[in-house]
Design an enzyme around this catalytic site. Sequence first.
Site, PDB file in Angstrom:
ATOM      1  N   SER A 153       0.840  72.690  51.068  1.00 51.92           N
ATOM      2  CA  SER A 153       0.588  71.921  49.856  1.00 51.92           C
ATOM      3  C   SER A 153      -0.788  71.283  49.936  1.00 51.92           C
ATOM      4  O   SER A 153      -1.270  70.946  51.025  1.00 51.92           O
ATOM      5  CB  SER A 153       1.643  70.819  49.707  1.00 51.92           C
ATOM      6  OG  SER A 153       1.310  69.950  48.649  1.00 51.92           O
ATOM      7  N   TYR A 170       6.658  63.874  52.982  1.00 55.94           N
ATOM      8  CA  TYR A 170       6.213  65.124  52.352  1.00 55.94           C
ATOM      9  C   TYR A 170       4.866  65.559  52.925  1.00 55.94           C
ATOM     10  O   TYR A 170       4.684  66.712  53.311  1.00 55.94           O
ATOM     11  CB  TYR A 170       6.121  64.944  50.839  1.00 55.94           C
ATOM     12  CG  TYR A 170       5.737  66.210  50.110  1.00 55.94           C
ATOM     13  CD1 TYR A 170       6.706  67.157  49.791  1.00 55.94           C
ATOM     14  CD2 TYR A 170       4.419  66.467  49.748  1.00 55.94           C
ATOM     15  CE1 TYR A 170       6.366  68.331  49.134  1.00 55.94           C
ATOM     16  CE2 TYR A 170       4.066  67.630  49.090  1.00 55.94           C
ATOM     17  CZ  TYR A 170       5.032  68.566  48.791  1.00 55.94           C
ATOM     18  OH  TYR A 170       4.684  69.730  48.142  1.00 55.94           O
TER      19      TYR A 170
END
Length: 79
Positions: A58, A71
């Site tokens: 990501s 995350y």
Amino acid sequence: FNNAGTGTPPVPMEDLTYDQWRTCVDTNLTGAFLCSQAAFRAFKAQDPVGGRIINNGSISAEVPRPNSAPYTSTKHAIT
């Protein structure tokens, strides 16, 4: 193609529960490991041997969002 991902509520790290942390790590990091492990077994068993695994990280690994430590950590590990 490992693309699974989940986050946690956007709260400061000190307010994050251990269960929230574990859910994110188990999904984003352990899940990618388990899928890759299964793929390696399948790749070795087939003829011809081989294959490709793509782990999708990501942009948050490089440019994290505020209050997203679990995350960001897991996606950085994948990236």
